[in-house]
Design an enzyme around this catalytic site. Structure first.
Site, short mmCIF file in Angstrom:
data_model
loop_
_atom_site.label_atom_id
_atom_site.label_comp_id
_atom_site.label_asym_id
_atom_site.label_seq_id
_atom_site.Cartn_x
_atom_site.Cartn_y
_atom_site.Cartn_z
N GLY A 271 20.30 -27.66 -4.76
CA GLY A 271 19.16 -28.65 -4.50
C GLY A 271 17.89 -27.68 -4.67
N SER B 83 26.17 -27.94 -9.40
CA SER B 83 24.73 -28.54 -9.69
C SER B 83 23.74 -27.25 -9.67
CB SER B 83 24.41 -29.33 -8.42
OG SER B 83 23.27 -29.96 -8.64
N ASP C 194 39.42 -47.07 -24.00
CA ASP C 194 40.29 -46.59 -23.17
C ASP C 194 41.51 -46.15 -23.82
OD1 ASP C 194 42.09 -46.17 -21.16
OD2 ASP C 194 41.76 -48.14 -20.03
N ASP D 194 42.83 -42.81 -26.54
CA ASP D 194 43.80 -41.35 -26.05
C ASP D 194 45.00 -41.72 -25.73
OD1 ASP D 194 43.76 -42.87 -23.56
OD2 ASP D 194 41.87 -41.67 -22.83
N ASP E 13 44.62 -46.47 -19.20
CA ASP E 13 44.46 -45.98 -17.90
C ASP E 13 43.12 -46.20 -16.92
OD1 ASP E 13 43.33 -44.12 -19.21
OD2 ASP E 13 44.60 -42.36 -18.28
N ASP F 163 28.23 -37.54 -15.22
CA ASP F 163 27.22 -36.87 -14.39
C ASP F 163 25.77 -37.72 -14.60
OD1 ASP F 163 25.37 -35.30 -13.03
OD2 ASP F 163 26.24 -33.34 -13.65
N HIS G 149 28.20 -36.71 -10.46
CA HIS G 149 27.56 -35.40 -10.20
C HIS G 149 28.41 -34.53 -9.17
CE1 HIS G 149 24.72 -32.22 -10.56
NE2 HIS G 149 24.22 -32.51 -9.29
#
Ligand SMILES: [Ca+2]
Length: 572
Positions: free
Chosen positions: A130, A219, A290, A293, A297, A459, A495
């Site tokens: 932060g 972060s 979905d 791949d 799932d 994120d 995040h």
């Protein structure tokens, strides 16, 4: 505490902490050996180890370093939890005191934890976070899989306040940005200055220099990890950078832009998109992506295929005239706002200011929403005005009306110039102190260390696409980059954690095995954090997946049917 070498300590949860031979015992054995006429050349050059109470400014004698406190901490909690810890010597203090141009007293504060017993000989720098101004993660919990921390694993753990102290009760205090050196300390210099001095304390305390040295952070701490890789790789053997904000000033510009898009839908940003609206968008992403791949799932493991398959304009219906969003459509305003946010802001000349963002179903996660609608509008005005603009704009404080008007009035194209600007007082631009230099060529790291980066695909603070672009550039310049730097994407993760994802993983053990055993990580086992509020009801509580070393992706094994187990998947 360290002198009582025959005791064992017990945590509150009854977990016994086994002792290993302490330096004090070594010194006693050495003294006995010397009395007996023997010699021990490997130890004879080492200073005598210290007791915790002996760790003082005068005793250490390290120029510029002041010890504020040194106290024995008894073991607490279970070493199998992130917040439990063994008995240790807890040292606080500061280095490099000075007076800023704003007249304030500055120093780089540190918090150092020295295991009383069982020190594994290692050094661990726990990343900041932060706005800094506090000790963000003094035990070193990032990337430990939620079940331990670096102190419990036997490391001497140091963390810093980034070179300034937040005003009491103000965790989002950006006022240090009025001082140019404090900005640089925040960007990289606290890490660079503190690391060698903290190692000196460790060496004096234990009577021998630390061996392996690690860094881990997420972060802002991930940004510091990238700084460690680019600027200070000679100090570390292994580095973890999670969801790294190495382009943090550009991300701050983007967050102001995002806030404006949300406000165009509803003045109350939290109401611009309800959780139901975002769940609807996620369902549309999953409908298209979905199965690409190979496993239906609820996770998108092939983001590149999804980018080609998903068309937001066509695949997310717009509500008909007079209809309101009800979980089956978005309003025209919502569609244009979300499209603009996911594309990212541009300059007036049409160039990307920061990055676009991937269509991952994790954008329905609680943390994505919390950051986009609350934390980004709260924090970005402060960081942009006070820390990242040259010259700074004083007086923009979190939660103030000034902060709200700052993001409402911000012009991304004109404003982004300020993150590249310098003047006679602020001679380094914010991109200059935040973005590690030449991040695409990590020569020192290549020679002696390893970098493990992870990033959540959903994120809402730093775009995973930006991290992928960096890694692709690194690989483009060095075909052997995976020998020293690896990237692990975490589908669905927000995040640093949460989101519909397997967000609990022990990347640190993978890093240590890479550094110390030469086992380069191909995949990392990940499971759903028990505290993850975003686990879909259809998933088992212990769903697991491999995280794959980029560019490998998670693929369902031929014939496998258990979609809850990592064993059903391979990296390819
Ligand atoms: Ca899938």
């Amino acid at each position: 505490m360290r002198g009582s070498a025959s005791e064992s300590t017990s945590g509150k949860e009854g977990k016994s902490v086994l002792r290993t031979e302490s330096p004090t015992v070594s010194a006693a054995l050495l003294a006995a050996a010397m009395l007996a006429g023997c010699t021990a050349p490997e130890l004879s050059q080492s200073p005598a180890p210290m007791e915790c109470g002996q760790v003082t400014t005068r005793a250490l004698g390290i120029p510029g370093l002041t010890v504020a406190t040194a106290a024995v901490r008894a073991a607490s909690g279970s070493s199998a939890t992130s917040q439990g810890y063994p008995a240790h010597c807890h040292v606080t203090g500061s280095v490099h005191p000075r007076t800023g141009i704003d007249g304030r007293a500055y120093a780089i504060g540190f918090d150092l934890r020295l295991p009383a017993v069982g020190w594994n000989g290692g050094f661990f720098y726990s990343g900041d976070g932060g706005f800094d101004g506090v000790f963000n993660d003094p035990l070193g919990t990032v990337a430990m899989g939620g079940r331990s921390n670096a102190l419990s694993r036997g490391y001497a753990v140091v963390s810093s306040d980034g070179g300034h102290v937040s005003a009491p009760g103000q965790p989002f205090d950006g006022s240090f940005g009025m001082d140019p050196q404090a900005r640089i300390d925040y960007g990289y210099n606290a890490l660079g200055s503190l690391t060698p001095l903290a190692k000196k304390i460790v060496a004096q305390y234990y009577g021998r220099a630390p061996g392996r040295s690690y860094f881990a952070g997420c972060s802002k701490g991930g940004q510091s990890g990238m700084q460690a890789a680019a600027r200070f790789a000679d100090e570390f053997d292994g580095i973890i950078a999670g969801n790294p904000g190495f382009n943090l000033p550009k991300a701050a510009v983007t967050q102001l832009f995002d806030s404006q898009q949300l406000a165009s839908v509803d003045p109350d940003l939290a109401k611009a998109f309800t959780p139901g609206d975002m769940a609807f968008v996620a369902s549309r992403i999953l409908a298209k992506c979905d199965a690409l791949d190979g496993a239906a799932d609820g996770m998108v493991h092939d983001q590149a295929a999804c980018r080609a398959a998903f068309n937001f304009d066509a695949d997310v219906p717009q509500c008909g005239a007079g209809a309101t969003p009800d979980g089956s459509c978005l309003s025209a305003g919502q569609k244009s706002a979300l499209k603009a946010m996911m594309a990212g802001p541009k300059t007036a000349a049409g160039e990307a200011i920061y990055s676009d963002w991937p269509w991952d179903p994790g954008i329905a996660g609680s943390e994505w929403r919390a950051w986009k609608t609350y934390l980004n509008p709260t924090l970005a005005p402060v960081s942009m005005a006070a820390i990242f603009s040259t010259p700074p704009t004083p007086g923009v404080q979190a939660f103030s009306p000034v902060a709200s008007s700052y993001w409402r009035d911000f012009d991304a194209s004109r404003g982004q110039v300020l993150i590249h600007a310098t003047d006679a007082t602020f001679t380094v631009s914010s991109m200059g102190f935040m973005l590690p230099p030449d991040l695409e060529h990590l020569g020192t790291l290549k020679q002696r260390a390893k970098l493990l980066v992870f990033h959540g695909a959903a994120d809402g603070v730093f775009s995973v696409n930006d991290t992928i672009r960096w890694y692709e550039a690194l690989r483009a310049g060095d075909a052997g980059a995976s020998d020293y730097a690896r990237l692990f994407l975490v589908p669905g993760m927000n995040h640093c954690w949460h989101g519909p994802s397997t967000d609990r993983f022990d990347a640190f053990t993978a890093l240590v095995d890479w550094v110390e055993k030469g086992v380069a990580p191909q995949q990392i086992f990940a499971s759903v954090d028990p505290d993850n509020p975003d686990k879909p009801a259809a998933w088992s509580a212990d769903r697991s997946r491999p995280l794959c070393a980029y560019p490998a992706k998670v693929v369902l094994r031929t014939g496998a049917t258990d979609l809850e187990s990592a064993a059903s998947f391979i990296c390819r």
